[in-house]
Design an enzyme around this catalytic site. Structure first.
Site, PDB file in Angstrom:
ATOM      1  N   SER A  68       0.832  -1.204   0.000  1.00  0.00           N
ATOM      2  CA  SER A  68       0.000   0.000   0.000  1.00  0.00           C
ATOM      3  C   SER A  68       0.864   1.250   0.000  1.00  0.00           C
ATOM      4  O   SER A  68       0.574   2.231  -0.695  1.00  0.00           O
ATOM      5  CB  SER A  68      -0.912   0.001   1.233  1.00  0.00           C
ATOM      6  OG  SER A  68      -1.641  -1.203   1.318  1.00  0.00           O
ATOM      7  N   ASP A  73       1.827  -7.543  10.572  1.00  0.00           N
ATOM      8  CA  ASP A  73       3.211  -8.027  10.541  1.00  0.00           C
ATOM      9  C   ASP A  73       4.200  -7.117  11.261  1.00  0.00           C
ATOM     10  O   ASP A  73       5.325  -7.536  11.552  1.00  0.00           O
ATOM     11  CB  ASP A  73       3.672  -8.213   9.097  1.00  0.00           C
ATOM     12  CG  ASP A  73       2.993  -9.385   8.410  1.00  0.00           C
ATOM     13  OD1 ASP A  73       2.437 -10.242   9.126  1.00  0.00           O
ATOM     14  OD2 ASP A  73       3.009  -9.440   7.170  1.00  0.00           O
TER      15      ASP A  73
END
Length: 319
Positions: free
Chosen positions: A105, A127
C-alpha cells in the site's frame, strides 16, 4: 484543502476501522469533506468512491476488518493505471489521499506521490514490518490472538506430553513469532531474519527431554519455511510425539485491542493534519510513544529490522 480521500489496501488488520473513523472525524472537525474509496486501489481505478459522513463511521471503532473493504491490485504498478486512479480522484474533487495499509500500500502511495498527487501513509498491518514506526495498527491485537492460541495449545501439549510446532504469520518479518514466543515461553523461536540450524533445534529439544521436560512449544514465522516439514523433521529425529498447528487468518480478525484503537486514532488524525498543512508524500508512525512522520520515499528505502536484544533474550530464556 477542502476534500480528501481515504482507502485501505492489502491485507486487513484490526484497527483499520478505528483509523478510518479518525480520518473522517478529524477532517470533518476541520470542515473538510471525506470520500471513502472502496476495495483499495482497485476501487480507486474503477471509481468506487462515496462521500463519508459522521454517521458513516459510527459504531465501527471496536470492529475488526475494514469498512471500506480491501483488495490487492498488482496492476496498480503500471503508471498508466495509476494515472486512471489520479483522474478518478480529480473527478471527485479529492485533493489529498490517506492510504492505510502495509508495504504494498505504501508503494502505491509512493508512486502516486511521485506522479504529483499528495498522499499520506498510515501503517496498517499485523506483521509490524513498516519502517518509520515502532508499531503498526493491528500488530498488538494479532499478537494477543496468537498468545491466547498458544496458551490453549500448551494446555493440551502438557496433557499429552507432546511437542507442538506453531506457525504464525510473517513472510518477511518475525515480529509476531518473536513477541508471542517470548511472551509464551516458547522453547524455540524461528524467524526469517535469523538463520537457524535444525540440528541445533533438535539438540535443544533433546536436552530439555533429558532433564525431564515432557512438552515443548516451537513458534515459527511462515517466512522460515513449512512448519509441517519442520514438525516431521523433529519427530523423525527425536521420536517425540509432534503436532503442527498453522494459525492462519484467525490472526487478522477480531475486535482490536485498546492499544490498536488508540494507535489507529492517533495516526489517522495525524495523517489528516499533514494533508491540511500541505505535507503530502509522508507516512506517519509512532516512535518512543511520540507521533512522527517521515518522507514516504525515504522510509521505504529503509529495511525493517528485528529487535536483536529481544531475540537474544528469547534464546537466553529458552535454555
Amino acid at each position: 484543502m477542502k476534500r480528501i480521500g481515504v482507502l485501505t489496501s492489502g491485507g486487513d488488520s484490526p484497527g483499520m476501522n478505528a483509523a478510518i473513523r479518525a480520518v473522517v472525524r478529524k477532517a470533518i472537525f476541520h470542515d473538510i469533506e471525506v470520500y471513502g474509496i472502496y476495495h483499495g486501489y482497485a476501487g480507486l481505478i474503477s471509481g468506487h468512491i462515496e462521500k463519508l459522513e459522521l454517521g458513516s463511521v459510527g459504531d465501527i471503532i471496536h470492529r475488526g476488518g475494514t469498512k471500506l473493504y480491501t483488495a490487492r491490485c498488482p496492476e496498480f504498478k503500471d503508471p498508466e493505471v495509476r494515472l486512471k486512479g489520479i483522474e478518478q480522484l480529480k473527478k471527485h474533487g479529492i485533493e489529498g489521499l490517506v492510504v492505510i495499509g502495509g508495504d504494498g500500500s505504501y508503494q502505491g502511495a509512493k508512486k502516486l506521490t511521485e506522479q504529483g498527487f499528495p498522499c499520506v501513509g498510515v501503517p496498517g498491518t499485523i506483521d509490524n514490518d513498516i519502517p518509520g514506526t515502532d508499531f503498526t495498527i493491528g500488530f498488538d491485537t494479532a499478537l494477543n490472538t496468537v498468545i491466547d492460541a498458544i496458551d490453549k495449545i500448551r494446555d493440551t501439549a502438557t496433557s499429552h506430553e507432546r511437542t507442538y510446532v506453531i506457525e504464525v504469520m510473517g513472510r518477511h518479518a518475525g515480529d509476531i513469532a518473536l513477541w508471542a514466543g517470548l511472551a509464551d515461553g516458547a522453547e524455540t523461536i524461528l524467524i526469517p531474519e535469523e538463520k537457524y540450524d535444525m540440528e541445533d533445534v533438535i539438540a535443544r529439544l533433546k536436552r530439555g527431554s533429558e532433564r525431564g521436560k515432557k512438552h515443548s512449544i516451537i513458534v515459527v514465522a511462515e517466512g522460515v519455511g513449512s512448519a509441517i516439514d519442520i514438525g516431521k523433521h523433529i519427530e523423525e529425529a527425536t521420536s517425540f510425539d509432534t503436532r503442527v498447528t498453522v494459525l492462519g487468518h484467525v490472526q487478522r480478525g477480531g475486535s482490536p485491542s485498546a492499544q490498536d484503537r488508540v494507535l489507529a486514532s492517533r495516526l489517522g488524525a495525524r495523517a489528516v493534519e499533514l494533508l491540511i498543512a500541505g505535507n503530502g508524500g509522508r507516512c506517519v508512525g509512532i516512535q518512543n510513544n511520540k507521533l512522527v512522520d517521515h518522507d514516504i520515499i525515504e522510509a521505504l528505502a529503509q529495511k525493517h529490522t528485528i529487535d536483536k536484544d529481544m531475540y537474544q533474550l528469547s534464546k537466553e530464556l529458552s535454555i
